[in-house]
Design an enzyme around this catalytic site. Structure first.
Site, short mmCIF file in Angstrom:
data_model
loop_
_atom_site.label_atom_id
_atom_site.label_comp_id
_atom_site.label_asym_id
_atom_site.label_seq_id
_atom_site.Cartn_x
_atom_site.Cartn_y
_atom_site.Cartn_z
CB SER A 1 -0.86 0.01 1.26
OG SER A 1 -1.61 -1.19 1.34
N GLY A 2 0.30 2.37 -0.38
CA GLY A 2 1.04 3.62 -0.37
C GLY A 2 1.31 4.10 -1.79
CB SER A 3 2.55 7.28 -3.01
OG SER A 3 3.75 7.47 -2.26
CB ALA B 1 9.40 0.97 4.36
CG ASP B 2 5.81 4.80 7.06
OD1 ASP B 2 5.44 5.48 6.10
OD2 ASP B 2 5.09 3.96 7.63
CE LYS C 1 5.08 -2.29 5.14
NZ LYS C 1 4.75 -1.21 4.22
N GLY D 1 2.39 4.07 7.99
CA GLY D 1 2.04 5.48 7.76
C GLY D 1 0.69 5.60 7.05
CD GLU E 1 1.35 -1.74 4.50
OE1 GLU E 1 1.73 -1.48 5.66
OE2 GLU E 1 1.38 -0.92 3.57
CE LYS F 1 8.89 7.51 2.69
NZ LYS F 1 7.86 6.49 2.57
O1 DER Z 1 1.81 2.36 5.36
C1 DER Z 1 2.83 1.83 4.86
O2 DER Z 1 3.63 1.12 5.48
C2 DER Z 1 3.07 2.12 3.43
O3 DER Z 1 3.83 1.18 2.81
C3 DER Z 1 3.57 3.51 3.32
O4 DER Z 1 3.88 4.11 4.52
C4 DER Z 1 4.68 3.78 2.35
O5 DER Z 1 4.25 4.97 1.84
P1 DER Z 1 4.80 5.66 0.53
O6 DER Z 1 5.20 4.56 -0.42
O7 DER Z 1 3.62 6.44 0.05
O8 DER Z 1 5.93 6.50 1.00
#
Ligand code: DER
Length: 242
Positions: free
Chosen positions: A31-33, A94-95, A105, A107, A114, A132
């Site tokens: 998940s995430g961008s 990852a954060d 992780k 965020g 996950e 990161k």
């Molecule tokens: O929530 C998480 O662990 C996600 O993987 C995320 O925090 C990573 O976010 P990003 O790819 O948008 O930086």
């Protein structure tokens, strides 16, 4: 956009170097961008005639609502973790990543699914922009605390235990802000607590201590889980950490 270029560079390199369609049939999608570009890259292979006989056999396992839509948007085959409890390779963001590949992780409040996917995968690959990467310990760059998924009714108890027993410096229930009055509710209908422990010297022990608190579903400390991490920067260079 230089930050998006960094994310894309890391994700494309990670897929190109690690995804072997002949071996990898079940693929975890995080998940995430940043992981958006992982799904995009896999989708490009799908539409490349050279791979057409291979790509029909693989299936992608999501890590939440957003991840499920990312799989569908890229016209990838969607499977469930119940059908495919053993995953060949998983990709996620990852954060924060420390020098031993330990992660913070959560965020994006998707940490439970996950972690279920990443720990069910034989290989777990992190894709991130270079922000990161922490030069030393976790908690150095990422200052929003350790995300913790909890059963909603236990939030006062868990908050007290984190402060009194585990000596967290700050503990907050993650609020929806302008998006939603009241707390963020996860895809599993739980709450997220962010607990700030400052710089984390022993993430393995901290994870275990948090996990034992009554009401805790899962922590955002991913210990001894990632196999490799790809860090992209805005000029397209990618650093690999193993
Ligand atoms: O929530 C998480 O662990 C996600 O993987 C995320 O925090 C990573 O976010 P990003 O790819 O948008 O930086």
């Amino acid at each position: 956009n230089p930050l998006e270029d960094a994310k894309r560079a890391a994700a494309y390199r990670a897929v190109d170097e690690n995804l072997k369609f002949e071996d990898h049939k079940v693929i975890g999608i995080g998940s995430g961008s940043t992981v958006v570009y992982v799904a995009q890259r896999i989708g490009q292979y799908l539409h490349d005639p050279e791979y057409s006989d291979l790509t029909s056999k693989f299936v992608c396992i999501p890590t939440g609502f957003q991840s499920r839509n990312l799989i569908l948007d890229n016209k990838l085959q969607l499977g469930s973790i119940e059908q495919y409890p053993r995953i060949d390779i998983a990709f996620d963001g990852a954060d924060e990543v420390d020098e031993h590949l330990q992660l913070i992780k959560g965020g994006g409040a998707c940490l439970f699914q996950e972690k279920l996917v990443s720990t069910s995968a034989r290989t777990f690959i992190i894709v991130a922009d270079s922000r990161k990467r922490s030069p030393k310990n976790l908690g150095r760059n990422w200052r929003q605390g350790v995300p913790i998924e909890i059963v909603p009714s236990s939030y006062v108890r868990v908050k007290n235990d984190l402060l009194e027993q585990l000596h967290a410096e700050k503990v907050n229930i993650r609020q929806g802000g302008s998006a939603k009055a009241g707390p963020v509710v996860t895809d599993n209908n739980n709450f997220i607590i962010d607990a700030d422990f400052g710089e984390i010297i022993d993430p393995r022990n901290l994870h275990k201590s948090i996990k034992l608190l009554v009401g805790v579903v899962e922590t955002g400390l991913f210990i001894d889980n990632a196999s490799k991490a790809y860090f992209g920067d805005s000029n397209g260079a990618v650093e690999v950490m193993e």
